[in-house]
Write an enzyme that holds these catalytic residues in place. Sequence first.
Site, PDB file in Angstrom:
ATOM      1  N   SER A 139     -16.499  27.728 -12.203  1.00 33.99           N
ATOM      2  CA  SER A 139     -17.069  26.392 -12.273  1.00 33.99           C
ATOM      3  C   SER A 139     -16.703  25.604 -11.033  1.00 33.99           C
ATOM      4  O   SER A 139     -15.742  25.900 -10.333  1.00 33.99           O
ATOM      5  CB  SER A 139     -16.576  25.677 -13.518  1.00 33.99           C
ATOM      6  N   LYS A 140     -17.515  24.590 -10.805  1.00 28.24           N
ATOM      7  CA  LYS A 140     -17.372  23.742  -9.641  1.00 28.24           C
ATOM      8  C   LYS A 140     -15.990  23.106  -9.551  1.00 28.24           C
ATOM      9  O   LYS A 140     -15.503  22.813  -8.474  1.00 28.24           O
ATOM     10  CB  LYS A 140     -18.394  22.601  -9.773  1.00 28.24           C
TER      11      LYS A 140
END
Length: 504
Positions: free
Chosen positions: A269-270
């Site tokens: 995830s970012k």
Amino acid sequence: MSDKIRLRFAPSPTGFLHIGSLRTVLYNYLIAKSLGGILFLRIEDTDSKREVEGAVEKLIEILDWVGIKFDEGPGSIRGTTNAAHPNENKDVGDYGPYIQSRRLDIYKKYTQELLAKGEAYPCFCTEERLIKMRADAEAMKKPPRYDRACRDLSKEEVAKRIAAGEKYVIRHKLPVAGEITVHDELRGDIKFNLVDLDDYVLIKSNGIPVYQFAVVVDDHLMETSHVVRADEWISSLPKNILLYKSFGWEAPKFIHLPLVLDKNGGKLSKRNNDVAVEDFRAKGYLPEALLNYNALLGWHPAGEKEIFSMDEAIAEFKYQDIGTSPAVFSAEKLDYLNGIYIRKKELPELIALCKPYLEENLKLTSNEHKKSDQFVGKVIALERERLKKLSEIGEHTKFFFVDNLSYDKAMLVWKKSTPESARASLEDLLKILEAIVDADWETEKIEEIVVKYIKDNNKGVGDYLWPMRVALTGEKASPSPFEMADVLGKSETIDKIKKAIAKL
Ligand code: GLU
């Protein structure tokens, strides 16, 4: 279904290309080419909530950079523009438009077909009603399901409510009980209980289809033979298959790619990781390395080999060799592969690739020669052995460009030696180096001459090479002082040694 092999990459334009999507497009490409088929690009932009301004252009730009060639798609994608299609915006291929927002008329036609067959129905339930239904289900710890209130409205009532201007969505009429078995090429048969499925929305009240509808219509009309997509879509498979059935169409083959996790076992995830391919590009990863690395995320080639050109990967790729357990994204492995691809580059190309990362360094010198490709090329040739990503070149090579190094004079003193002895060594070195003729000014010759002097005079190697290194770099770690002298050239080397002597 025809026996054509046609695969598609169908991203939604979210503003960037997720590294996981890079693996998806790559696997589509590898499977298409290994089966002798074609790959097309379809932009899935009907979900306007996710739409980001300029996102399609950005997506096409980054796919271009990655270098995967599409055989068909929106006209501006590389590899699809050709002499037959001089107009850049014209689709390439006979199955367009390849952008879903330009296919709304097509979806309308197939919505009508489905309604006429009684496989779908308009639903007039208000947002408030649906929200309440969801809350009630939650309170009773039941899964939130639509209660099918509008499923059996009479034709007359439907017509009346539409004529009265009531808002409605179109829902898929699913069988209410039993099981469905769907097939994934990697996992085999998977059973789903139909009671777990909802009469989900196919067409929103604004007439725009949801993914589940558009994907089936498009894959059918575009004659997709294999749908290769991320694992997260596997829960959509029963809905998709039921929709194919409702239309009376044969479904394509489905291949769901295993998840890619970060090293802690979480989703990539970012928040904790770089996930945009654009970020990897900015850091100086080469497309070849990103593709090679991604090819290995889930595909297990037969032998030990792990460096694959695209052609080699295509030759060896069998989709049956894709695993189903999650792959772990390793930044270290990617760095390692990137280093290998950096070293494979011819110097002129590498110079061009490194230049954007050297801009700050070039500002450090007023010596025009140091801004030339000749000088920059020598620096890069020396550093490329250590380079894992292009962005490191700036930090690694500052000292080549600084005209006046600033360092503490104590650094010039080797271990238990003294400033006086460092000074004496540098003075000796100055004489030796000044005597070297220009023709001999290259790493090995300089090393030979200096080391011979040290040996002949029974001196300590560290007493000479340490102050020489610091004088030339202002650093404790660097390439060898002989390599430094070679790249800097005789006059700058001498100048830097003199400056060091002056410090002591
Ligand atoms: N548009 C979907 C996405 O956002 C693609 C899913 C598919 O390939 O069917 O990833």
